[in-house]
Design a protein around this motif. Structure first.
Motif, mmCIF file in Angstrom:
data_model
loop_
_atom_site.group_PDB
_atom_site.id
_atom_site.type_symbol
_atom_site.label_atom_id
_atom_site.label_comp_id
_atom_site.label_asym_id
_atom_site.label_seq_id
_atom_site.Cartn_x
_atom_site.Cartn_y
_atom_site.Cartn_z
ATOM 1 N N ASN A 34 0.790 -1.236 0.000
ATOM 2 C CA ASN A 34 0.000 0.000 0.000
ATOM 3 C C ASN A 34 0.819 1.281 0.000
ATOM 4 N N PHE A 35 2.111 1.203 -0.295
ATOM 5 C CA PHE A 35 2.952 2.380 -0.418
ATOM 6 C C PHE A 35 3.432 2.508 -1.862
ATOM 7 N N ILE A 36 3.401 3.719 -2.378
ATOM 8 C CA ILE A 36 3.936 3.958 -3.716
ATOM 9 C C ILE A 36 5.451 3.780 -3.658
ATOM 10 N N VAL A 37 5.974 2.925 -4.532
ATOM 11 C CA VAL A 37 7.419 2.672 -4.571
ATOM 12 C C VAL A 37 8.039 3.123 -5.896
ATOM 13 N N GLY A 38 7.193 3.490 -6.852
ATOM 14 C CA GLY A 38 7.702 3.961 -8.129
ATOM 15 C C GLY A 38 6.588 4.552 -8.961
ATOM 16 N N PHE A 39 6.984 5.281 -9.999
ATOM 17 C CA PHE A 39 5.987 5.890 -10.873
ATOM 18 C C PHE A 39 6.566 6.131 -12.257
ATOM 19 N N LEU A 40 5.656 6.278 -13.205
ATOM 20 C CA LEU A 40 5.990 6.528 -14.604
ATOM 21 C C LEU A 40 5.121 7.688 -15.074
ATOM 22 N N ILE A 41 5.747 8.685 -15.679
ATOM 23 C CA ILE A 41 5.027 9.820 -16.256
ATOM 24 C C ILE A 41 5.213 9.768 -17.768
ATOM 25 N N PHE A 42 4.137 10.032 -18.495
ATOM 26 C CA PHE A 42 4.182 9.917 -19.947
ATOM 27 C C PHE A 42 3.380 11.027 -20.604
ATOM 28 N N HIS A 43 3.555 11.148 -21.886
ATOM 29 C CA HIS A 43 2.669 11.946 -22.715
ATOM 30 C C HIS A 43 2.560 11.254 -24.069
ATOM 31 N N THR A 44 1.605 11.663 -24.861
ATOM 32 C CA THR A 44 1.359 10.984 -26.142
ATOM 33 C C THR A 44 1.450 11.943 -27.328
ATOM 34 N N ASN A 45 2.243 12.982 -27.168
ATOM 35 C CA ASN A 45 2.369 13.944 -28.259
ATOM 36 C C ASN A 45 3.816 14.082 -28.741
ATOM 37 N N PHE A 46 4.576 13.017 -28.681
ATOM 38 C CA PHE A 46 5.946 13.013 -29.201
ATOM 39 C C PHE A 46 5.884 12.551 -30.652
ATOM 40 N N PHE A 47 5.741 13.492 -31.563
ATOM 41 C CA PHE A 47 5.574 13.166 -32.981
ATOM 42 C C PHE A 47 4.459 12.139 -33.179
ATOM 43 N N GLU A 48 3.358 12.333 -32.432
ATOM 44 C CA GLU A 48 2.176 11.464 -32.460
ATOM 45 C C GLU A 48 2.421 10.074 -31.886
ATOM 46 N N HIS A 49 3.436 9.945 -31.036
ATOM 47 C CA HIS A 49 3.738 8.692 -30.350
ATOM 48 C C HIS A 49 3.837 8.962 -28.852
ATOM 49 N N ALA A 50 3.836 7.893 -28.086
ATOM 50 C CA ALA A 50 3.975 8.012 -26.636
ATOM 51 C C ALA A 50 5.439 8.219 -26.263
ATOM 52 N N PHE A 51 5.641 8.919 -25.154
ATOM 53 C CA PHE A 51 6.982 9.151 -24.637
ATOM 54 C C PHE A 51 6.948 9.009 -23.120
ATOM 55 N N ILE A 52 7.772 8.128 -22.590
ATOM 56 C CA ILE A 52 7.933 8.002 -21.143
ATOM 57 C C ILE A 52 8.935 9.077 -20.746
ATOM 58 N N SER A 53 8.447 10.090 -20.055
ATOM 59 C CA SER A 53 9.326 11.207 -19.718
ATOM 60 C C SER A 53 10.013 11.033 -18.376
ATOM 61 N N LEU A 54 9.448 10.212 -17.508
ATOM 62 C CA LEU A 54 10.062 10.000 -16.204
ATOM 63 C C LEU A 54 9.656 8.633 -15.679
ATOM 64 N N LEU A 55 10.639 7.875 -15.256
ATOM 65 C CA LEU A 55 10.408 6.561 -14.644
ATOM 66 C C LEU A 55 11.313 6.487 -13.424
ATOM 67 N N ILE A 56 10.700 6.481 -12.256
ATOM 68 C CA ILE A 56 11.452 6.539 -11.007
ATOM 69 C C ILE A 56 10.982 5.416 -10.081
ATOM 70 N N VAL A 57 11.942 4.706 -9.516
ATOM 71 C CA VAL A 57 11.666 3.713 -8.477
ATOM 72 C C VAL A 57 12.530 4.081 -7.275
ATOM 73 N N SER A 58 11.940 4.020 -6.098
ATOM 74 C CA SER A 58 12.681 4.313 -4.873
ATOM 75 C C SER A 58 13.945 3.461 -4.813
ATOM 76 N N PRO A 59 15.071 4.046 -4.476
ATOM 77 C CA PRO A 59 16.312 3.271 -4.404
ATOM 78 C C PRO A 59 16.212 2.026 -3.521
ATOM 79 N N LYS A 60 15.423 2.086 -2.459
ATOM 80 C CA LYS A 60 15.254 0.923 -1.564
ATOM 81 C C LYS A 60 14.440 -0.198 -2.198
ATOM 82 N N GLU A 61 13.720 0.131 -3.278
ATOM 83 C CA GLU A 61 12.817 -0.829 -3.906
ATOM 84 C C GLU A 61 13.285 -1.290 -5.286
#
Length: 125
Positions: A34-61
């Motif tokens: 029940n604790f957030i240990v990581g996340f992914l941020i994206f958008h879908t306007n990279f030349f009409e394709h998806a782009f993962i702009s940030l992918l972070i996982v806690s160093p402990k995890e």
């Protein structure tokens, strides 16, 4: 999520960016106990394709498959055929994550960070 980001980069400079991604529903999270240990941020306007702009996982995890879970889930729900992302040449750990998840190197951008080129990766669904 902001605290995880701070844990990784050492400051809160992306606080507003993270909040905006949540508001725009462009953010996925992975939880453990029940604790957030990581996340992914994206958008879908990279030349009409998806782009993962940030992918972070806690160093402990890290090394528990959380980054892979986020990437694979994102691929499964994605409305576009191609997904792009990037990481600095110095970020060997992230390069290994991309490679392990089937991404291939697609190019390089100089001069974003002095002396540390940005490597572009992509994968198709």
């Amino acid at each position: 999520m902001v605290n995880i980001d701070n844990e990784v980069i050492g400051n809160y400079s992306r606080k507003d960016y993270i909040k905006h991604a949540i508001k725009e529903e462009k953010c996925l999270v992975v939880k453990e106990n029940n604790f957030i240990v990581g996340f992914l941020i994206f958008h879908t306007n990279f030349f009409e394709h998806a782009f993962i702009s940030l992918l972070i996982v806690s160093p402990k995890e890290r090394r528990k498959g959380h980054a892979t879970s986020l990437i694979q889930y994102f691929i499964s729900i994605l409305p576009t055929y191609k997904i792009f992302s990037s990481t600095n040449q110095s970020n060997i750990r992230m390069q290994k994550v991309f490679s392990a998840n089937g991404f291939i190197r697609s190019g390089i951008i100089e001069n974003l960070d002095d002396g540390d080129p940005e490597i572009i990766y992509f994968i198709t669904k």
